[in-house]
Scaffold this motif. Structure first.
Motif, mmCIF file in Angstrom:
data_model
loop_
_atom_site.group_PDB
_atom_site.id
_atom_site.type_symbol
_atom_site.label_atom_id
_atom_site.label_comp_id
_atom_site.label_asym_id
_atom_site.label_seq_id
_atom_site.Cartn_x
_atom_site.Cartn_y
_atom_site.Cartn_z
ATOM 1 N N ARG A 49 40.235 -35.702 26.649
ATOM 2 C CA ARG A 49 39.254 -36.656 26.133
ATOM 3 C C ARG A 49 38.193 -35.943 25.304
ATOM 4 N NH1 ARG A 49 36.953 -39.905 31.049
ATOM 5 N NH2 ARG A 49 36.140 -37.843 31.449
ATOM 6 N N TYR A 50 37.762 -36.649 24.262
ATOM 7 C CA TYR A 50 36.699 -36.128 23.409
ATOM 8 C C TYR A 50 35.969 -37.307 22.797
ATOM 9 C CZ TYR A 50 34.297 -33.709 19.634
ATOM 10 O OH TYR A 50 33.335 -33.229 18.777
ATOM 11 N N GLY A 51 34.660 -37.224 22.712
ATOM 12 C CA GLY A 51 33.872 -38.260 22.074
ATOM 13 C C GLY A 51 33.023 -37.661 20.967
ATOM 14 N N LEU A 52 33.152 -38.207 19.778
ATOM 15 C CA LEU A 52 32.367 -37.768 18.628
ATOM 16 C C LEU A 52 31.259 -38.786 18.399
ATOM 17 C CD1 LEU A 52 31.959 -35.867 16.185
ATOM 18 C CD2 LEU A 52 33.536 -37.362 14.922
ATOM 19 N N ILE A 53 30.024 -38.381 18.633
ATOM 20 C CA ILE A 53 28.890 -39.271 18.458
ATOM 21 C C ILE A 53 28.478 -39.267 16.990
ATOM 22 C CG2 ILE A 53 26.484 -39.694 19.095
ATOM 23 C CD1 ILE A 53 27.198 -38.321 21.803
ATOM 24 N N LEU A 54 28.434 -40.463 16.421
ATOM 25 C CA LEU A 54 28.063 -40.629 15.011
ATOM 26 C C LEU A 54 26.823 -41.521 14.919
ATOM 27 C CD1 LEU A 54 31.669 -41.139 13.609
ATOM 28 C CD2 LEU A 54 30.228 -39.112 13.339
ATOM 29 N N ALA A 55 25.774 -41.120 15.639
ATOM 30 C CA ALA A 55 24.552 -41.913 15.715
ATOM 31 C C ALA A 55 23.758 -41.847 14.419
ATOM 32 C CB ALA A 55 23.684 -41.418 16.876
ATOM 33 N N GLY A 56 22.984 -42.880 14.200
ATOM 34 C CA GLY A 56 22.078 -42.901 13.065
ATOM 35 C C GLY A 56 22.757 -42.984 11.718
ATOM 36 N N GLY A 57 23.950 -43.546 11.674
ATOM 37 C CA GLY A 57 24.655 -43.685 10.408
ATOM 38 C C GLY A 57 25.463 -42.470 9.990
ATOM 39 N N ALA A 58 25.607 -41.488 10.893
ATOM 40 C CA ALA A 58 26.447 -40.325 10.573
ATOM 41 C C ALA A 58 27.878 -40.792 10.323
ATOM 42 C CB ALA A 58 26.404 -39.317 11.708
ATOM 43 N N VAL A 59 28.586 -40.071 9.473
ATOM 44 C CA VAL A 59 29.937 -40.443 9.073
ATOM 45 C C VAL A 59 30.876 -39.272 9.338
ATOM 46 C CG1 VAL A 59 31.383 -41.144 7.122
ATOM 47 C CG2 VAL A 59 29.031 -41.959 7.277
ATOM 48 N N ALA A 60 32.027 -39.569 9.895
ATOM 49 C CA ALA A 60 33.056 -38.545 10.106
ATOM 50 C C ALA A 60 33.914 -38.449 8.852
ATOM 51 C CB ALA A 60 33.928 -38.897 11.299
ATOM 52 N N GLY A 61 34.139 -37.243 8.394
ATOM 53 C CA GLY A 61 35.022 -37.011 7.259
ATOM 54 C C GLY A 61 36.454 -36.809 7.723
ATOM 55 N N ALA A 62 37.353 -36.870 6.798
ATOM 56 C CA ALA A 62 38.770 -36.719 7.117
ATOM 57 C C ALA A 62 39.068 -35.355 7.728
ATOM 58 C CB ALA A 62 39.611 -36.937 5.864
ATOM 59 N N GLY A 63 38.431 -34.300 7.236
ATOM 60 C CA GLY A 63 38.643 -32.965 7.795
ATOM 61 C C GLY A 63 38.214 -32.892 9.246
#
Length: 167
Positions: free
Chosen positions: A108-122
């Motif tokens: 399991r892993y959780g990526l927090i993208l708070a405050g409008g952060a965006v995950a890129g494809a990489g």
């Protein structure tokens, strides 16, 4: 797992849309379960892994769960829990747990993208790659403890560290 930069479209791209593009590019089997969830099957060296990524707008978190079936004998489950603690001490980007009811080993892993952060494809590609790499790295140790009655400390010796360079 190399990734083409063409997947990064813009700041407003939904993370599951990007994961779907990655799955398509890698020719993985996938099913877009909902707008906020995708399930994939990824073939590893030891076995096939089921990977699900879910986006929670309320939590602003992208959750990755990578599973594989495992049915250790009940008498080996305490040793398996000991091994899980040892394994989790060796990894940084997620954690393993064993879901006994479902007979699944889970990364399991959780990526927090708070405050409008965006995950890129990489970044998304790296999340998936790390999940598979960790499952592959520790799979033999899980098998030794569950089926060969090995001590967890001894079984950890078969889990290769990351290899660097060339032989």
């Amino acid at each position: 797992m190399a990734i083409a930069q063409e997947f990064w479209i813009g700041d407003d791209h939904h993370p599951i849309d990007l994961v779907e593009s990655l799955a398509s590019d890698h020719q993985w089997e996938f099913d877009r379960v909902t707008d906020d969830q995708i399930a994939m099957a990824v073939e590893g060296l030891w076995r096939s892994y089921a990977i699900t990524l879910s986006w929670s707008p309320q939590d602003e978190t992208l959750r990755l769960i990578c599973t594989f079936e495992m049915e250790p004998p009940e008498m080996r489950q305490a040793a398996l829990c000991d091994l899980l603690n040892r394994v989790n001490d060796q990894v940084w980007s997620g954690a393993f747990s064993f879901w006994s009811e479902q007979k699944l080993m889970v990364w399991r892993y959780g990526l927090i993208l708070a405050g409008g952060a965006v995950a890129g494809a990489g970044q998304l590609n790296r999340m998936i790659s790390d999940a598979i790499t960790c499952c592959e790295r520790f799979y033999p140790a899980f098998q030794l403890v569950a089926w060969a009655d090995r001590d967890p400390a001894e079984a950890m010796k078969v889990a290769m560290s990351e290899a660097w360079g060339r032989a």
